[in-house]
Design a protein around this motif. Structure first.
Motif, PDB file in Angstrom:
ATOM      1  N   SER A   1       0.836  -1.213   0.000  1.00  0.00           N
ATOM      2  CA  SER A   1       0.000   0.000   0.000  1.00  0.00           C
ATOM      3  C   SER A   1       0.866   1.257   0.000  1.00  0.00           C
ATOM      4  O   SER A   1       0.656   2.174   0.802  1.00  0.00           O
ATOM      5  N   LEU A   2       1.794   1.293  -0.897  1.00  0.00           N
ATOM      6  CA  LEU A   2       2.756   2.396  -0.915  1.00  0.00           C
ATOM      7  C   LEU A   2       2.093   3.720  -1.270  1.00  0.00           C
ATOM      8  O   LEU A   2       1.128   3.766  -2.058  1.00  0.00           O
ATOM      9  N   LYS A   3       2.636   4.783  -0.677  1.00  0.00           N
ATOM     10  CA  LYS A   3       2.118   6.132  -0.868  1.00  0.00           C
ATOM     11  C   LYS A   3       3.238   7.026  -1.390  1.00  0.00           C
ATOM     12  O   LYS A   3       4.420   6.729  -1.180  1.00  0.00           O
ATOM     13  N   PRO A   4       2.892   8.129  -2.023  1.00  0.00           N
ATOM     14  CA  PRO A   4       3.945   9.048  -2.498  1.00  0.00           C
ATOM     15  C   PRO A   4       4.891   9.498  -1.386  1.00  0.00           C
ATOM     16  O   PRO A   4       6.087   9.697  -1.637  1.00  0.00           O
ATOM     17  N   GLU A   5       4.391   9.620  -0.176  1.00  0.00           N
ATOM     18  CA  GLU A   5       5.256  10.046   0.929  1.00  0.00           C
ATOM     19  C   GLU A   5       6.248   8.968   1.357  1.00  0.00           C
ATOM     20  O   GLU A   5       7.115   9.225   2.197  1.00  0.00           O
TER      21      GLU A   5
END
Length: 125
Positions: free
Chosen positions: A87-91
């Motif tokens: 569930s990777l995020k830009p941050e």
């Protein structure tokens, strides 16, 4: 001396997954606590996770960014530690480093004696 080499970074879309690997050579890998840290542009390096020599104890950053999304593991037979990131995020975009230390688990980067060169993780929105 312990030499560490990270791999598995890359470009992934938001919501995707990556598994980082860190291979170790040199002195006996199994006696070291292994940790993962990351550093985003313009920010200080921060602790992500660590694992004891046996794998029986794991430590994660208190921040919500890790909980339920990242998992650290190790395979002493392969001299390798892993960081599964879901569930990777830009941050999460940062250079990810693995590190090794003797003794107990630690959240402080200054406690780690050996470092890899880092692997870039970029999460696009």
């Amino acid at each position: 001396q312990v030499q560490l080499v990270e791999s598995g970074g890359g470009l992934v879309q938001t919501g995707g997954s990556l598994r980082l690997s860190c291979g170790a050579s040199g002195r006996t890998f199994s006696i070291y606590v292994m940790g993962w840290f990351r550093q985003a542009p313009g920010k200080e390096r921060e602790f992500v996770a660590a694992i004891s020599w046996s794998g029986g104890n794991t430590y994660y950053a208190d921040s919500d960014f890790v909980k339920g999304r990242f998992t650290i593991s190790r395979d002493n037979a392969k001299n390798t530690v892993y960081l599964q990131m879901n569930s990777l995020k830009p941050e999460d975009t940062a250079v990810y480093y693995c590190a090794a230390r003797r003794g107990s688990g630690s959240y402080a980067d200054t406690d780690y004696h050996y470092w890899g060169q880092g692997t870039q993780v970029t999460v696009s929105s």
